[in-house]
Design a protein around this motif. Sequence first.
Motif, PDB file in Angstrom:
ATOM      1  N   LEU A 140      -1.912 -37.568 -11.763  1.00 43.34           N
ATOM      2  CA  LEU A 140      -1.884 -36.857 -10.282  1.00 43.34           C
ATOM      3  C   LEU A 140      -3.142 -36.572  -9.474  1.00 43.34           C
ATOM      4  CD1 LEU A 140      -0.038 -34.984  -8.294  1.00 43.34           C
ATOM      5  CD2 LEU A 140      -0.535 -33.042  -9.955  1.00 43.34           C
ATOM      6  N   PHE A 141      -3.083 -37.083  -8.190  1.00 47.15           N
ATOM      7  CA  PHE A 141      -4.444 -36.746  -7.337  1.00 47.15           C
ATOM      8  C   PHE A 141      -4.355 -36.515  -6.255  1.00 47.15           C
ATOM      9  CE2 PHE A 141      -4.291 -41.058  -5.964  1.00 47.15           C
ATOM     10  CZ  PHE A 141      -4.913 -41.191  -5.060  1.00 47.15           C
ATOM     11  N   ASP A 142      -2.779 -36.560  -5.373  1.00 50.26           N
ATOM     12  CA  ASP A 142      -2.753 -36.203  -4.212  1.00 50.26           C
ATOM     13  C   ASP A 142      -1.316 -35.634  -3.914  1.00 50.26           C
ATOM     14  OD1 ASP A 142      -3.015 -36.355  -1.525  1.00 50.26           O
ATOM     15  OD2 ASP A 142      -3.922 -38.449  -1.431  1.00 50.26           O
ATOM     16  N   ASP A 143      -0.746 -35.492  -2.621  1.00 51.54           N
ATOM     17  CA  ASP A 143       0.301 -34.976  -2.344  1.00 51.54           C
ATOM     18  C   ASP A 143       1.502 -35.887  -2.625  1.00 51.54           C
ATOM     19  OD1 ASP A 143       0.130 -36.149  -0.223  1.00 51.54           O
ATOM     20  OD2 ASP A 143       0.101 -34.652   1.390  1.00 51.54           O
ATOM     21  N   ASP A 144       1.285 -37.165  -2.942  1.00 49.01           N
ATOM     22  CA  ASP A 144       2.307 -38.314  -3.326  1.00 49.01           C
ATOM     23  C   ASP A 144       3.064 -37.689  -4.428  1.00 49.01           C
ATOM     24  OD1 ASP A 144       2.129 -39.665  -1.021  1.00 49.01           O
ATOM     25  OD2 ASP A 144       0.839 -40.770  -1.811  1.00 49.01           O
TER      26      ASP A 144
END
Length: 270
Positions: free
Chosen positions: A180-184
């Motif tokens: 997890l690293f972005d709003d996707d």
Amino acid sequence: MASRLLSAVVFFGLSLSALNAQYRSNPDSVFENSAFKPGEWLKFRVHYGIFNASYATLHLTSETLGNTQVYHVVGSGKTTGLASVFFKVDDQYESYFGKADGRPYRFIRKIDEGGYTRDVEINFDYSQNKALYHDKKKEKKMQFDIAYSIQDLISAFYYLRNAYEASDLVEGEDLELDVLFDDDGIFTFRLKYLGIETLKTKFGKVECLKFRPVVQSGRVFKEEESLSLWVSNDKNKIPIRIQADLLVGSIKADLEAYNSLKNQFKIILD
């Protein structure tokens, strides 16, 4: 597009360079014999075509976050020389992950890529099994459900440097990891181990483990298997080279300098 390619390949590649590993049966035991120590510093030189396009660094220190003893990694990347005239990149990524278990507790992404900016912070709450996402620029907040094995883009690299031995890897086998690293939201990396290969570097010949993550073709990369990664086949397991064929040209990042490695860096003498 060039600026985003540069940042994506550098940090995507550095973080993925060890994502071929399988989790051990007891994930809390992974950091008992760590492959790194506080103070470790890695510097990479990035070439885009004929340009010496940028430098990227990863620096590991020791801190306390709340009541948790953590490692703090700062990853920085900037364009240099002529490349900065055509596209300017000034990116910083940070990760705070537990010394005892390697799980991420905070992830920060601040980037400026030719005017495209992001300022994101993610905090991981394992008591609630939630990741709290905050886009400070857009003033947007989100929550994601997470599992024990979740990683951020930077912590994944350090966690998995401890999670495997070369003898555990099977040539041709695909492995996966949730990040997890972005709003996707949470996405799954899929990688293939390709075996052992010796590279010529500025330090001498280095025996490496070679991997090939499957990436999305047609947008940035030429084909699904356009990105190749080489990791030192020693106790450090540091990235030696990252290379990608793009829709326009190619990009390569080589280890340029290092400091405070925990273990001896193995160089093959002729």
